[in-house]
Design a protein around this motif. Structure first.
Motif, PDB file in Angstrom:
ATOM      1  N   VAL A   1     -56.060 -63.458  73.532  1.00 39.10           N
ATOM      2  CA  VAL A   1     -56.869 -62.278  73.867  1.00 39.10           C
ATOM      3  C   VAL A   1     -57.628 -62.516  75.167  1.00 39.10           C
ATOM      4  CG1 VAL A   1     -59.033 -62.702  72.599  1.00 39.10           C
ATOM      5  CG2 VAL A   1     -58.177 -60.369  72.850  1.00 39.10           C
ATOM      6  N   MET A   2     -57.993 -63.763  75.439  1.00 33.65           N
ATOM      7  CA  MET A   2     -58.677 -64.057  76.700  1.00 33.65           C
ATOM      8  C   MET A   2     -57.721 -63.895  77.887  1.00 33.65           C
ATOM      9  SD  MET A   2     -61.727 -64.355  75.936  1.00 33.65           S
ATOM     10  CE  MET A   2     -62.679 -64.561  74.455  1.00 33.65           C
ATOM     11  N   ASP A   3     -56.457 -64.270  77.705  1.00 32.13           N
ATOM     12  CA  ASP A   3     -55.445 -64.036  78.749  1.00 32.13           C
ATOM     13  C   ASP A   3     -55.275 -62.539  78.994  1.00 32.13           C
ATOM     14  OD1 ASP A   3     -54.994 -66.775  78.958  1.00 32.13           O
ATOM     15  OD2 ASP A   3     -53.145 -66.729  77.762  1.00 32.13           O
ATOM     16  N   LEU A   4     -55.183 -61.760  77.925  1.00 36.68           N
ATOM     17  CA  LEU A   4     -55.031 -60.311  78.045  1.00 36.68           C
ATOM     18  C   LEU A   4     -56.256 -59.684  78.706  1.00 36.68           C
ATOM     19  CD1 LEU A   4     -53.445 -59.653  74.554  1.00 36.68           C
ATOM     20  CD2 LEU A   4     -52.285 -59.499  76.781  1.00 36.68           C
ATOM     21  N   PHE A   5     -57.435 -60.210  78.387  1.00 35.90           N
ATOM     22  CA  PHE A   5     -58.675 -59.745  79.003  1.00 35.90           C
ATOM     23  C   PHE A   5     -58.625 -59.953  80.515  1.00 35.90           C
ATOM     24  CE2 PHE A   5     -62.963 -60.116  80.554  1.00 35.90           C
ATOM     25  CZ  PHE A   5     -63.694 -59.199  79.824  1.00 35.90           C
ATOM     26  N   GLU A   6     -58.237 -61.147  80.924  1.00 34.11           N
ATOM     27  CA  GLU A   6     -58.182 -61.456  82.357  1.00 34.11           C
ATOM     28  C   GLU A   6     -57.126 -60.617  83.073  1.00 34.11           C
ATOM     29  OE1 GLU A   6     -58.038 -65.292  85.380  1.00 34.11           O
ATOM     30  OE2 GLU A   6     -58.079 -65.641  83.221  1.00 34.11           O
TER      31      GLU A   6
ATOM     32  N   VAL B   1     -60.844 -60.710  85.863  1.00 34.36           N
ATOM     33  CA  VAL B   1     -61.806 -61.812  85.782  1.00 34.36           C
ATOM     34  C   VAL B   1     -61.735 -62.392  84.383  1.00 34.36           C
ATOM     35  CG1 VAL B   1     -63.423 -60.864  87.497  1.00 34.36           C
ATOM     36  CG2 VAL B   1     -63.718 -60.286  85.088  1.00 34.36           C
ATOM     37  N   THR B   2     -62.207 -63.618  84.239  1.00 33.08           N
ATOM     38  CA  THR B   2     -62.230 -64.212  82.913  1.00 33.08           C
ATOM     39  C   THR B   2     -63.326 -63.588  82.065  1.00 33.08           C
ATOM     40  OG1 THR B   2     -63.809 -65.958  83.476  1.00 33.08           O
ATOM     41  CG2 THR B   2     -61.446 -66.435  83.857  1.00 33.08           C
ATOM     42  N   TYR B   3     -63.241 -63.784  80.769  1.00 35.74           N
ATOM     43  CA  TYR B   3     -64.279 -63.307  79.859  1.00 35.74           C
ATOM     44  C   TYR B   3     -65.628 -63.915  80.243  1.00 35.74           C
ATOM     45  CZ  TYR B   3     -66.859 -62.558  75.524  1.00 35.74           C
ATOM     46  OH  TYR B   3     -67.808 -62.198  74.589  1.00 35.74           O
ATOM     47  N   GLY B   4     -65.623 -65.211  80.555  1.00 40.24           N
ATOM     48  CA  GLY B   4     -66.848 -65.881  80.957  1.00 40.24           C
ATOM     49  C   GLY B   4     -67.456 -65.302  82.214  1.00 40.24           C
ATOM     50  N   GLU B   5     -66.605 -64.998  83.193  1.00 36.08           N
ATOM     51  CA  GLU B   5     -67.095 -64.393  84.438  1.00 36.08           C
ATOM     52  C   GLU B   5     -67.657 -62.990  84.181  1.00 36.08           C
ATOM     53  OE1 GLU B   5     -64.081 -66.484  87.668  1.00 36.08           O
ATOM     54  OE2 GLU B   5     -63.405 -64.724  86.566  1.00 36.08           O
ATOM     55  N   ALA B   6     -66.995 -62.241  83.335  1.00 38.05           N
ATOM     56  CA  ALA B   6     -67.420 -60.871  83.056  1.00 38.05           C
ATOM     57  C   ALA B   6     -68.726 -60.806  82.263  1.00 38.05           C
ATOM     58  CB  ALA B   6     -66.326 -60.117  82.311  1.00 38.05           C
TER      59      ALA B   6
END
Length: 96
Positions: A76-81, A86-91
Motif C-alpha cells: 500500500v505504501m508503494d501504491l501511495f507513492e 511522494v512517500t507516505y512519510g514525506e506526505a
C-alpha cells in the motif's frame, strides 16, 4: 438541520463484482479536494490515504505484525507513492 446538507453518493465496485455505496456531505468532499479534482478522484485519494494510514498504524504502532501484514503495508505504501509522487512519510511528516 443535517437533512438540509447536500450529499454525494459514490458507488464502489470490486474485482469480485461486489458493490457498495457511500454517501458523504458534498461540501466535505469539496473541502478536501485539491484544485480541480473530481469527486471520484478526491474520494479515491482519501481512500488510499486512509488504508495507508491504517496499515502503517497496525504494523508500526499495533501489537505486532506478521510477514504477510508487513508485505501488505509495504504494497500500500508503494501504491501511495505511485499515486501521490511522494512517500507516505514525506506526505505526512511521520517517518520511522
Amino acid at each position: 438541520m443535517s437533512d438540509e446538507v447536500d450529499t454525494t453518493t459514490i458507488s464502489i465496485s470490486t474485482d469480485d463484482e461486489t458493490t457498495d455505496e457511500v454517501t458523504l456531505p458534498s461540501g466535505l468532499i469539496d473541502l478536501v479536494a485539491e484544485g480541480d479534482q473530481t469527486d471520484a478522484e478526491t474520494i479515491g485519494d482519501i481512500t488510499l490515504l486512509s488504508f495507508a494510514s491504517r496499515a502503517h498504524h497496525i504494523v508500526h504502532h499495533g501489537q505486532g505484525a506478521d510477514e504477510e501484514l508487513e508485505a501488505q503495508e509495504a504494497r500500500v505504501m508503494d501504491l501511495f507513492e505511485e499515486r501521490f509522487g511522494v512517500t507516505y512519510g514525506e506526505a505526512t511528516g511521520h517517518q520511522h
